[in-house]
Design an enzyme around this catalytic site. Structure first.
Site, PDB file in Angstrom:
ATOM      1  N   HIS A 159     -60.698  47.274 -34.620  1.00 15.44           N
ATOM      2  CA  HIS A 159     -62.111  47.495 -34.943  1.00 15.44           C
ATOM      3  C   HIS A 159     -62.395  47.167 -36.414  1.00 15.44           C
ATOM      4  O   HIS A 159     -63.423  46.570 -36.745  1.00 15.44           O
ATOM      5  CB  HIS A 159     -62.504  48.948 -34.664  1.00 15.44           C
ATOM      6  CG  HIS A 159     -62.842  49.231 -33.240  1.00 15.44           C
ATOM      7  ND1 HIS A 159     -61.886  49.295 -32.256  1.00 15.44           N
ATOM      8  CD2 HIS A 159     -64.041  49.463 -32.635  1.00 15.44           C
ATOM      9  CE1 HIS A 159     -62.474  49.575 -31.092  1.00 15.44           C
ATOM     10  NE2 HIS A 159     -63.778  49.667 -31.293  1.00 15.44           N
ATOM     11  N   ARG A 192     -63.142  54.591 -37.887  1.00 12.87           N
ATOM     12  CA  ARG A 192     -61.970  54.706 -37.023  1.00 12.87           C
ATOM     13  C   ARG A 192     -61.022  55.814 -37.493  1.00 12.87           C
ATOM     14  O   ARG A 192     -60.296  56.400 -36.688  1.00 12.87           O
ATOM     15  CB  ARG A 192     -61.228  53.367 -36.964  1.00 12.87           C
ATOM     16  CG  ARG A 192     -62.054  52.227 -36.439  1.00 12.87           C
ATOM     17  CD  ARG A 192     -62.592  52.526 -35.057  1.00 12.87           C
ATOM     18  NE  ARG A 192     -61.558  52.381 -34.038  1.00 12.87           N
ATOM     19  CZ  ARG A 192     -61.689  52.794 -32.781  1.00 12.87           C
ATOM     20  NH1 ARG A 192     -62.788  53.417 -32.396  1.00 12.87           N
ATOM     21  NH2 ARG A 192     -60.717  52.604 -31.910  1.00 12.87           N
ATOM     22  N   HIS A 198     -57.288  55.904 -35.874  1.00 13.51           N
ATOM     23  CA  HIS A 198     -56.450  55.128 -36.791  1.00 13.51           C
ATOM     24  C   HIS A 198     -56.148  55.921 -38.044  1.00 13.51           C
ATOM     25  O   HIS A 198     -56.919  56.795 -38.460  1.00 13.51           O
ATOM     26  CB  HIS A 198     -57.158  53.825 -37.199  1.00 13.51           C
ATOM     27  CG  HIS A 198     -57.118  52.764 -36.156  1.00 13.51           C
ATOM     28  ND1 HIS A 198     -55.986  52.035 -35.882  1.00 13.51           N
ATOM     29  CD2 HIS A 198     -58.072  52.311 -35.309  1.00 13.51           C
ATOM     30  CE1 HIS A 198     -56.245  51.174 -34.908  1.00 13.51           C
ATOM     31  NE2 HIS A 198     -57.504  51.322 -34.538  1.00 13.51           N
ATOM     32  N   ASP A 202     -53.861  51.880 -41.524  1.00 10.16           N
ATOM     33  CA  ASP A 202     -54.208  50.893 -40.492  1.00 10.16           C
ATOM     34  C   ASP A 202     -55.457  50.122 -40.896  1.00 10.16           C
ATOM     35  O   ASP A 202     -55.571  48.914 -40.650  1.00 10.16           O
ATOM     36  CB  ASP A 202     -54.510  51.593 -39.154  1.00 10.16           C
ATOM     37  CG  ASP A 202     -53.333  52.354 -38.581  1.00 10.16           C
ATOM     38  OD1 ASP A 202     -52.187  52.062 -38.961  1.00 10.16           O
ATOM     39  OD2 ASP A 202     -53.575  53.244 -37.741  1.00 10.16           O
TER      40      ASP A 202
END
Length: 240
Positions: A159, A192, A198, A202
């Site tokens: 994403h 995220r 995440h 990340d």
């Protein structure tokens, strides 16, 4: 006033998350010719590594705001629909109703950039096989229906790659709003972490991957044609 529009966005854009997904990928560069992040990214942080403490702190900070307006927007940012991205970025580009029908060239430009950047990290995810935060911490995310057992695809974030690659593409089309566009791209990545899908590392790695993919795309004549058409279409809109 900005806060008001953010609240409205979280409600309206969430409904867009169930709309049509991005069209099947159109690749202008074979995936094996895109940068392979497993060859340049460092390994991810593991429990016991000093850096993992930072990931853990960011996880807790994100969890603490899940029940706020920002948390609702973070859930909406889980969408991968073309209509969502066009609206999300269009709002700060002065086109709150940007859509693929009225902006076909911009849409195709975004779609190709989106897909090429995201596809380029699949081998990286498969290489590192990092566990998702909700699995490690044994706590549900804000999106429990999207959770998967034994999901080892946390590093880097797909994403965040999408969001940052699109931000880079759109500031090329609309440099007047470059800072606002980059802020949206940044916030979508942070979403995220907030929802618990995440780790912060990340997201940081994903932005590097997106930048590398974007730089590679810029070298291709076919991609340059898409950019030229998108910029001309957007300029015509502004000059109408």
């Amino acid at each position: 006033m900005k806060r008001f529009f953010t609240i409205i966005s979280a409600t309206v854009l969430l409904s867009a998350s169930v709309s049509a997904q991005f069209r099947p990928p159109r690749s202008i560069i074979p995936n094996d010719q895109m940068p392979h992040a497993e060859n340049y990214l460092p390994d991810y942080y593991r429990p016991g590594d000093p850096q993992f403490l930072g990931d853990s702190v960011q996880y807790e900070l994100g969890k603490a705001i899940r029940d706020t307006e920002r948390g609702e927007l973070a859930k909406a940012d889980a969408s991968t629909s073309l209509s969502y991205y066009l609206k999300r970025f269009g709002e700060v580009m002065g086109v709150p109703e940007m859509n693929s029908k009225d902006f076909p060239a911009v849409s195709e430009y975004v779609n190709v950039t989106f897909n090429q950047a995201r596809n380029s990290i699949q081998s990286t995810k498969n290489h590192f096989k990092r566990e998702r935060p909700y699995s490690h911490f044994q706590q549900h995310s804000s999106l429990p229906n999207s959770e998967l057992q034994n999901d080892l695809t946390s590093y880097p974030s797909g994403h965040a790659v999408r969001a940052w690659a699109i931000a880079l593409a759109l500031i090329s089309v609309d440099p007047e709003h470059q800072d606002e566009i980059l802020k949206v791209g940044y916030e979508m990545g942070q979403s995220r972490v907030i929802v618990g899908f995440h780790y912060q590392s990340d997201i940081d790695a994903a932005r590097m991957c997106a930048s590398a993919a974007f730089a590679r795309l810029c070298t291709e004549p076919a991609w340059q044609e898409l950019f030229t058409a998108a910029k001309a279409e957007f300029q015509a809109y502004k000059n109408r």
